[in-house]
Design a protein around this motif. Structure first.
Motif, PDB file in Angstrom:
ATOM      1  N   UNK A 295      -8.206  26.719  39.926  1.00 29.71           N
ATOM      2  CA  UNK A 295      -7.899  25.287  39.835  1.00 29.71           C
ATOM      3  C   UNK A 295      -7.953  24.819  38.382  1.00 29.71           C
ATOM      4  N   UNK A 296      -7.317  23.683  38.131  1.00 35.37           N
ATOM      5  CA  UNK A 296      -7.300  23.111  36.795  1.00 35.37           C
ATOM      6  C   UNK A 296      -7.519  21.605  36.848  1.00 35.37           C
ATOM      7  N   UNK A 297      -8.098  21.070  35.774  1.00 32.54           N
ATOM      8  CA  UNK A 297      -8.223  19.639  35.540  1.00 32.54           C
ATOM      9  C   UNK A 297      -8.811  18.912  36.744  1.00 32.54           C
ATOM     10  N   UNK A 298      -8.105  17.862  37.227  1.00 29.22           N
ATOM     11  CA  UNK A 298      -8.665  17.024  38.293  1.00 29.22           C
ATOM     12  C   UNK A 298      -8.952  17.829  39.564  1.00 29.22           C
ATOM     13  N   UNK A 299      -8.080  18.756  39.895  1.00 33.90           N
ATOM     14  CA  UNK A 299      -8.288  19.577  41.095  1.00 33.90           C
ATOM     15  C   UNK A 299      -9.564  20.408  40.953  1.00 33.90           C
ATOM     16  N   UNK A 300      -9.809  20.943  39.761  1.00 32.32           N
ATOM     17  CA  UNK A 300     -11.020  21.731  39.534  1.00 32.32           C
ATOM     18  C   UNK A 300     -12.259  20.850  39.631  1.00 32.32           C
ATOM     19  N   UNK A 301     -12.173  19.641  39.078  1.00 34.90           N
ATOM     20  CA  UNK A 301     -13.308  18.713  39.129  1.00 34.90           C
ATOM     21  C   UNK A 301     -13.679  18.394  40.578  1.00 34.90           C
ATOM     22  N   UNK A 302     -12.666  18.042  41.369  1.00 38.27           N
ATOM     23  CA  UNK A 302     -12.912  17.661  42.766  1.00 38.27           C
ATOM     24  C   UNK A 302     -13.468  18.845  43.552  1.00 38.27           C
ATOM     25  N   UNK A 303     -12.876  20.016  43.379  1.00 35.92           N
ATOM     26  CA  UNK A 303     -13.327  21.194  44.115  1.00 35.92           C
ATOM     27  C   UNK A 303     -14.755  21.568  43.733  1.00 35.92           C
ATOM     28  N   UNK A 304     -15.072  21.485  42.460  1.00 33.02           N
ATOM     29  CA  UNK A 304     -16.434  21.765  42.007  1.00 33.02           C
ATOM     30  C   UNK A 304     -17.433  20.826  42.684  1.00 33.02           C
ATOM     31  N   UNK A 305     -17.130  19.547  42.711  1.00 31.39           N
ATOM     32  CA  UNK A 305     -18.022  18.569  43.331  1.00 31.39           C
ATOM     33  C   UNK A 305     -18.155  18.813  44.828  1.00 31.39           C
TER      34      UNK A 305
ATOM     35  N   UNK B  61     -20.664   9.759  43.687  1.00 28.96           N
ATOM     36  CA  UNK B  61     -19.983   8.692  42.946  1.00 28.96           C
ATOM     37  C   UNK B  61     -18.778   9.242  42.182  1.00 28.96           C
ATOM     38  N   UNK B  62     -18.921  10.424  41.622  1.00 28.59           N
ATOM     39  CA  UNK B  62     -17.808  11.033  40.894  1.00 28.59           C
ATOM     40  C   UNK B  62     -16.646  11.368  41.821  1.00 28.59           C
ATOM     41  N   UNK B  63     -16.932  11.834  43.007  1.00 26.47           N
ATOM     42  CA  UNK B  63     -15.858  12.093  43.976  1.00 26.47           C
ATOM     43  C   UNK B  63     -15.150  10.806  44.358  1.00 26.47           C
TER      44      UNK B  63
ATOM     45  N   UNK C  21     -14.868   8.114  42.625  1.00 22.17           N
ATOM     46  CA  UNK C  21     -14.058   7.670  41.482  1.00 22.17           C
ATOM     47  C   UNK C  21     -12.764   8.464  41.363  1.00 22.17           C
ATOM     48  N   UNK C  22     -12.735   9.652  41.921  1.00 19.77           N
ATOM     49  CA  UNK C  22     -11.537  10.479  41.884  1.00 19.77           C
ATOM     50  C   UNK C  22     -10.721  10.380  43.161  1.00 19.77           C
ATOM     51  N   UNK C  23     -11.099   9.462  44.016  1.00 21.86           N
ATOM     52  CA  UNK C  23     -10.352   9.238  45.252  1.00 21.86           C
ATOM     53  C   UNK C  23     -10.419  10.379  46.237  1.00 21.86           C
ATOM     54  N   UNK C  24     -11.551  11.102  46.236  1.00 18.55           N
ATOM     55  CA  UNK C  24     -11.692  12.261  47.096  1.00 18.55           C
ATOM     56  C   UNK C  24     -12.930  12.129  47.970  1.00 18.55           C
ATOM     57  N   UNK C  25     -12.955  12.873  49.066  1.00 19.71           N
ATOM     58  CA  UNK C  25     -14.125  12.912  49.944  1.00 19.71           C
ATOM     59  C   UNK C  25     -14.919  14.177  49.642  1.00 19.71           C
ATOM     60  N   UNK C  26     -16.071  14.313  50.302  1.00 22.76           N
ATOM     61  CA  UNK C  26     -16.889  15.512  50.082  1.00 22.76           C
ATOM     62  C   UNK C  26     -16.593  16.599  51.112  1.00 22.76           C
ATOM     63  N   UNK C  27     -15.463  16.488  51.821  1.00 20.37           N
ATOM     64  CA  UNK C  27     -15.108  17.505  52.812  1.00 20.37           C
ATOM     65  C   UNK C  27     -14.860  18.836  52.122  1.00 20.37           C
ATOM     66  N   UNK C  28     -15.469  19.884  52.649  1.00 23.07           N
ATOM     67  CA  UNK C  28     -15.328  21.211  52.041  1.00 23.07           C
ATOM     68  C   UNK C  28     -13.918  21.746  52.217  1.00 23.07           C
TER      69      UNK C  28
END
Length: 215
Positions: free
Chosen positions: A145-155, A201-203, A205-212
């Motif tokens: 993953x890269x950039x925003x996708x990597x950030x969301x997946x990491x979280x 909170x970071x998720x 802010x990125x418009x994402x949920x914590x669903x795995x």
């Protein structure tokens, strides 16, 4: 002179009896435990599982995402996690050396929690595994993953991973009265609960949920 000797003997007898009573009471209250911990103890099991697997994977994920994004907030979180947990890995390594115990065990992961549950309930729990660990497929997804996708997946991966770390540390707190182990376990509970709030909170802010993600 004789009376001084008799008085000294009486004082020694009373003092010895007092120490014995205190020691027996402390043992009954669980204050005194065998030290250093045994190879199959909760302390040794917690140390090995947290050091060699759980913390090690947290450091790995943090290093991956640090290089996959230029977002300062994500890089700072990843750096903080990697730095603190690598320091704790070193601390735990030193414990096992000091306790004259091997760094690894033939016991399966989480055997120390199985034994704890069995002793508390009289029942053998089924299928206890190390909580919150990412799968090999999920780690490959993070590496790709890269950039925003990597950030969301990491979280999304780190939230259950942190929950698992809190669960393990809380189990260690429930199982030990040894000050150094309790201090580390308590610090893990506090720090990772705080980071969990930040990651949610970071998720958001990125418009994402914590669903795995699948995998």
């Amino acid at each position: 002179m004789i009376w001084l000797q008799q008085l000294s003997r009486r004082h020694l007898t009373v003092a010895g009896a007092t120490v014995l009573v205190i020691a027996v009471a402390a043992f009954g209250l669980g204050v005194l435990r065998p030290w250093p911990p045994a190879d199959t103890s909760a302390e040794a099991g917690f140390a090995r599982d947290m050091q060699a697997a759980h913390h090690a994977q947290a450091v790995r994920m943090s290093m991956i995402v640090r290089d996959r994004t230029s977002d300062a907030e994500t890089q700072m979180l990843a750096y903080d996690i990697a730095l603190s947990q690598q320091q704790q890995i070193g601390q735990i390594y030193a414990w096992l050396e000091m306790w004259a115990l091997p760094q690894a065990s033939l016991d399966p992961p989480m055997a120390w929690m199985r034994r704890g549950h069995q002793s508390m309930t009289g029942m053998k729990p089924q299928g206890l595994s190390m909580p919150g660990m990412a799968t090999a497929a999920q780690l490959r997804q993070l590496e790709q993953a890269n950039k925003r996708k990597a950030e969301v997946l990491f979280l999304q991966l780190k939230i259950p991973h942190h929950r698992g770390g809190v669960q393990m540390a809380q189990a260690a707190l429930n199982a030990t009265d040894q000050p150094q182990v309790r201090r580390l376990a308590a610090s893990i509970v506090a720090a990772q609960n705080s980071e969990l709030d930040l990651m949610r909170r970071m998720l958001t802010a990125r418009g994402a949920s914590d669903a795995l993600p699948a995998g």
